[in-house]
Design an enzyme around this catalytic site. Sequence first.
Site, PDB file in Angstrom:
ATOM      1  N   ASP A 148      29.275 -10.401   9.653  1.00 43.17           N
ATOM      2  CA  ASP A 148      27.959 -10.307   9.022  1.00 43.17           C
ATOM      3  C   ASP A 148      27.218  -9.181   9.744  1.00 43.17           C
ATOM      4  O   ASP A 148      26.770  -9.353  10.868  1.00 43.17           O
ATOM      5  CB  ASP A 148      27.224 -11.644   9.164  1.00 43.17           C
ATOM      6  CG  ASP A 148      25.774 -11.568   8.708  1.00 43.17           C
ATOM      7  OD1 ASP A 148      25.361 -10.509   8.187  1.00 43.17           O
ATOM      8  OD2 ASP A 148      25.054 -12.567   8.874  1.00 43.17           O
TER       9      ASP A 148
ATOM     10  N   LYS B 200      20.334  -0.776   9.237  1.00 36.71           N
ATOM     11  CA  LYS B 200      20.821  -1.176   7.908  1.00 36.71           C
ATOM     12  C   LYS B 200      19.866  -0.719   6.799  1.00 36.71           C
ATOM     13  O   LYS B 200      20.278  -0.476   5.679  1.00 36.71           O
ATOM     14  CB  LYS B 200      20.979  -2.695   7.879  1.00 36.71           C
ATOM     15  CG  LYS B 200      21.701  -3.236   6.657  1.00 36.71           C
ATOM     16  CD  LYS B 200      21.971  -4.715   6.859  1.00 36.71           C
ATOM     17  CE  LYS B 200      22.613  -5.352   5.656  1.00 36.71           C
ATOM     18  NZ  LYS B 200      22.862  -6.784   5.907  1.00 36.71           N
TER      19      LYS B 200
ATOM     20  N   GLU C 286      26.562 -11.173   0.686  1.00 39.71           N
ATOM     21  CA  GLU C 286      26.110 -12.184   1.645  1.00 39.71           C
ATOM     22  C   GLU C 286      25.846 -13.555   1.006  1.00 39.71           C
ATOM     23  O   GLU C 286      26.336 -14.563   1.513  1.00 39.71           O
ATOM     24  CB  GLU C 286      24.881 -11.666   2.398  1.00 39.71           C
ATOM     25  CG  GLU C 286      25.287 -10.607   3.423  1.00 39.71           C
ATOM     26  CD  GLU C 286      24.178  -9.637   3.799  1.00 39.71           C
ATOM     27  OE1 GLU C 286      23.013  -9.896   3.443  1.00 39.71           O
ATOM     28  OE2 GLU C 286      24.480  -8.622   4.445  1.00 39.71           O
TER      29      GLU C 286
ATOM     30  N   ASP D 177      18.623 -15.983  -0.237  1.00 37.81           N
ATOM     31  CA  ASP D 177      19.003 -15.371   1.039  1.00 37.81           C
ATOM     32  C   ASP D 177      17.950 -14.351   1.475  1.00 37.81           C
ATOM     33  O   ASP D 177      17.874 -13.248   0.929  1.00 37.81           O
ATOM     34  CB  ASP D 177      20.382 -14.700   0.866  1.00 37.81           C
ATOM     35  CG  ASP D 177      20.861 -14.021   2.148  1.00 37.81           C
ATOM     36  OD1 ASP D 177      20.119 -14.015   3.147  1.00 37.81           O
ATOM     37  OD2 ASP D 177      21.982 -13.473   2.130  1.00 37.81           O
TER      38      ASP D 177
END
Lengths: 608, 233
Positions: free
Chosen positions: A9, A70, A168, A190
């Site tokens: 992850d 990211k 994810e 999420d």
Amino acid sequence: MMAPIVGIDLGTTNSLVAYMDGGSPRVIFGKHDQPNVPSIVGLTDNGLMVGEPAKEHLVRDPLRTIYSVKRFMGKSLADVSDELNYFPYTLREKGGVIRIQIGEKTYSPPQISAMILKELKLRAAAHLGQDVTKVVITVPAYFNDGQRQATKDAGLIAGLEVLRIINEPTAASLAYGLERQTQGVVAVYDLGGGTFDISLLRLKDGIFEVLATNGHTHLGGDDWDRRLVESVVKDVNAKHGLKVDDCPELMQTVRLESERVKIQLSDEDKTHMSIPLPDGKGTYTREWSREELESLTLDLVQHTLAPCRSALQDAGLHAHEVDEVVLVGGSTRMPLVRRLVEELFGQTPHCELNPEEVVALGAAVQAGILAGDNKDMLLLDVTPLSLGIETMGGVMSALIRRNTTIPTSAKEMFTTYADGQTSVDVHILQGERELVQDNRSLARFQFKVPPLPAGVPRIEVTFLIDANGILNVTAADIRTGESQSVQVKPSHGLTDDEVESMIRDSFQFAVEDIKARQVIEARTEAEAIITATEKALKRGTDLIAPEEAQSIHAAIEDLRAVTHQDDHRVLRGKIADVEKVTHHLAEVLMDATLKEALENKKLSEVTD
Amino acid sequence: MARSMCWHCQSEMSGEYFCGRCVKVQPLSKELDYFTCMNLPRLLHVDEQALERTFYALSRTFHPDYFATKDESQQRISLGNTALLNAAYRMLKDPIQRAEYLIRLEAGSAKDIRTSPPADLFDEILELQDDLEEFRALSAEDSSARRQTLQEKLEASRRSLEARKADVESRLFDQFDKWDVLHAQTHDDPATQAAKDAVLKTMQALLSNRTYVTNVVNDLVAAVGERTGSGRT
């Protein structure tokens, strides 16, 4: 035994690695028993630091410590123009790709991500007792092609074979499905550090079929922190006559303290914030209540609801037809988020599995499927955005609709408009809007055609989105049956040559030797402690006996004398000596000025 | 399926999707139509449960996740087969797309579905387009009586067009029944063939009308907004 495949992850704020231990996924912990590696990279003069040591380094050297990288994956500078102020390091752009400038050198976001991946690879290899080269990496479901490709590039640069890029929320559903044997329609909400996804799935007899997905790739815990930071900065500037924005170290302290306060307010109604200020300006303190935080950030939570509704509509479902709601991502620990999700779906969401770990666990489950160890479960995912090409008049013509199950392909026939034309240009786009300019430019490519009268050549181009959600383009001449080579130039991605050279460059940072890493960390800490102690001495001279000052000076010099040695134990020994001899000074300083605010802090932290 | 030799070991194919001898996955034929792919007769009423079962079973057979450790050729075949399978499922799952696909299959690509307004609605829709244009030109803050009148008129049009769409669909489904009966007849005499052609033609016209009406309804929803809230469309 076959080489293990691990699940990673790769998060905005934290990254984790997990593997299948028998039939159960398990997160691999670090040497201090922490499950996560903070997604932070320090490029110091001494060398590379990743994770926890880099996080500690952040407030000391913000211009050379990179976090939240990211957010920059697959992006151009213009894409992040409104948040540049939040990052202390300098950003540039080359070839449509952001570059982070550290000293003389620049790094692309995939290079920085690769450093984090290597750290996770090392952690996994140490735990499993064998080399790890094959991985599954998770990305937000709403990531576009360019962002996925950038993630895959990061894997390549880290020397990893990326067997699959998986979304994810769907990874989380695999972990939940394995754990709870759920059947029916599941909504996965999420909310992570930087991104938001909603995915709706139907679970039936081991098949995990994604019905629809939606989201926001620039909405996450970071944005909550920023609201607090903005409020604090304003307050500090007004009350203490400072310009916090001009002081990167203080800015990072404010950011980390804001994050801590936010997290605390998930469990408690009130909490205390305290930030030591530079230049003898004392300490900024403030009480925060959960109510205050919620009123500052209500609109952010509400921002997540529209994508939920769109996903429901695309799946042809009403909110009450959802059988289970699952919460994923650290930001879903916030009570306000839980309350609004509960209201929307009319049911209490599930959070039995640790929301910070469940994505990594799911990635490990997927790794088990790819390894052939799990034949019961199968994930059928979708592409989050429509894919199309530019046509006459600047209009996008969609070839593959959003929420189409992948892998999927579309074919389009091309010909020429002029006699003797020898090549055709195609512009590929992703998005839901009508006009080219409102969608994301993915790539341009060109293919050759034989010189013939206009309209005679017939070239069939196949656009294939693979199981990673990444586009592959091939072309064939229908008249001759020959396949054509297609040179695809990404609009916001690295070229193959760049990735190649970055793979070579990465060996320069191959600090895979544990000893070398320990030396770098110890040396950097030693330097910070020397600076901090000297500062403290200056402030505390009048508060301690001359002999005490003398012995502190001596200890500093002893430490300074060994900073260039390559044995981290020697360095650690001298660091401990300095800490021992400055213990009293730290106490005195605390008593004198910062007693209330600085309980349980080391001297080095006090004086930064 | 007209397939004779394994691409890999060149032996004669005995298995359906995998070579009986070397156990390598075989590519689905490019000529394979979606009904055959899904083991379904060419009927317009589909057993949705059976369709889903076949889709899941074939996904378990072909999906790239189960070929991650296999050689590159098999990975490529797995990818191609799964893309075809996904397209087949998507097309057959939805009754409208299923009908459009069947028309293409039976009548050839020359019979593409175009969008055309139902003949009796032609004048009404022209007027509606004028109203819509005028309404769009007025700003949202405008609270004039004229805007109010237009809004009510457009909303009424939307309701009536939605009813029209439902009507077109129900007529379309009547044709589904007819097609399925004709298709089940074992004798493919000229009379049956003519009847089938007529059904295809009727469906084609209905689908053209439906596409047109749907587009206008979408325009109206975009301009006036949807009053029914979120959820199924």
